[in-house]
Design an enzyme around this catalytic site. Sequence first.
Site, PDB file in Angstrom:
ATOM      1  N   CYS A 205      69.260  87.550  13.013  1.00  0.00           N
ATOM      2  CA  CYS A 205      68.815  87.575  14.406  1.00  0.00           C
ATOM      3  C   CYS A 205      68.846  88.982  14.991  1.00  0.00           C
ATOM      4  CB  CYS A 205      69.682  86.644  15.247  1.00  0.00           C
ATOM      5  SG  CYS A 205      69.586  84.906  14.749  1.00  0.00           S
TER       6      CYS A 205
ATOM      7  N   CYS B 230      63.588  85.207  10.199  1.00  0.00           N
ATOM      8  CA  CYS B 230      64.020  83.861  10.603  1.00  0.00           C
ATOM      9  C   CYS B 230      63.965  82.935   9.389  1.00  0.00           C
ATOM     10  CB  CYS B 230      63.124  83.350  11.729  1.00  0.00           C
ATOM     11  SG  CYS B 230      63.754  81.882  12.578  1.00  0.00           S
TER      12      CYS B 230
ATOM     13  N   GLU C 183      46.671  82.018  -1.174  1.00  0.00           N
ATOM     14  CA  GLU C 183      47.177  80.834  -0.474  1.00  0.00           C
ATOM     15  C   GLU C 183      47.496  79.706  -1.446  1.00  0.00           C
ATOM     16  OE1 GLU C 183      48.215  80.491   2.503  1.00  0.00           O
ATOM     17  OE2 GLU C 183      47.624  82.503   3.106  1.00  0.00           O
TER      18      GLU C 183
ATOM     19  N   CYS D 206      65.143  83.344  22.079  1.00  0.00           N
ATOM     20  CA  CYS D 206      65.169  82.223  21.136  1.00  0.00           C
ATOM     21  C   CYS D 206      66.012  81.077  21.670  1.00  0.00           C
ATOM     22  CB  CYS D 206      65.721  82.697  19.791  1.00  0.00           C
ATOM     23  SG  CYS D 206      65.933  81.372  18.579  1.00  0.00           S
TER      24      CYS D 206
ATOM     25  N   CYS E 160      65.479  90.392  14.868  1.00  0.00           N
ATOM     26  CA  CYS E 160      64.385  89.564  15.391  1.00  0.00           C
ATOM     27  C   CYS E 160      63.885  90.095  16.729  1.00  0.00           C
ATOM     28  CB  CYS E 160      64.855  88.113  15.545  1.00  0.00           C
ATOM     29  SG  CYS E 160      63.553  87.013  16.159  1.00  0.00           S
TER      30      CYS E 160
END
Length: 304
Positions: free
Chosen positions: A212, A205, A49, A221, A215
Amino acid sequence: MPTVSTNETTEPTEAAVLHESVIGWFGEHARDLPWRRPEAGAWGVMVSEFMLQQTPVSRVLPVYEQWLARWPRPADLAADAPGEAVRAWGRLGYPRRALRLHGAALAITERHGGDVPADHGQLLALPGIGEYTAAAVASFAYGQRHAVLDTNVRRVFARAVSGVQYPPTATTAAERRLARALLPEDEVTAARWAAASMELGALVCTAKNETCGRCPIAARCAWRLAGKPAHQGPARRGQTYAGTDRQVRGRLLAVLRDATGSVPQSALDAAWHEPVQRARALDGLVADGLVEPLDGGRYRLPQS
């Protein structure tokens, strides 16, 4: 897509469709990344992270592997000089993250017996740990229920739910309310949702050239259904690097990383041609604790 309330209440069926679709997609398309494997542990998750902030996975992977091989536990890093963390950070950029990770390792060793704490509040109390990192570690390492809002997740929510191309420049209270409203109730699903929505933003995205057709929630969406209206906020400018103080700082740090001990001022002078900018960059590195000045005009990576 049906409107999702941002007052922390949402129709269960609405959220359930999103959860099922995105988590199902994640099960098929998630990348096999070392920090997602069980053997990574909480320390491996925390290291990832820190490294992944503003840095792509492809650049992080080799440094991450070397880092964990050298410092497999927080106490191992804490026992080494902070300058060694800066040296090992290499060209990941934003090297203050290395010092913050070293500071977190010290605190974990001193306060928690060398084990990354599972409690969100204790994570947040560690030096260099903000709300996002605390939530990410608690979720990804310990399977807890937290809203994990990085840039990728915020972009997915902005498009899929709010119907805009990009989220605000800085995370807003409205975004946090929406993230909590979308959070699954049980911890296992919530942790999976956090990872899945982040991966969707990273792979599908994306900020530019979103795909798309791949997706899992394209049919729902809000931004796509509205015809993909163009961004209406402030112009989004890409980060420049060439000729900036960041580049100069990187050049100076490269000299120090390659040295086995301290270096004279002349070695740093040779790293950048413009003296005023070079001096400003060096002063900034000293002020940030990334460079330690010594007597006789010599410099080294920090030792304490």
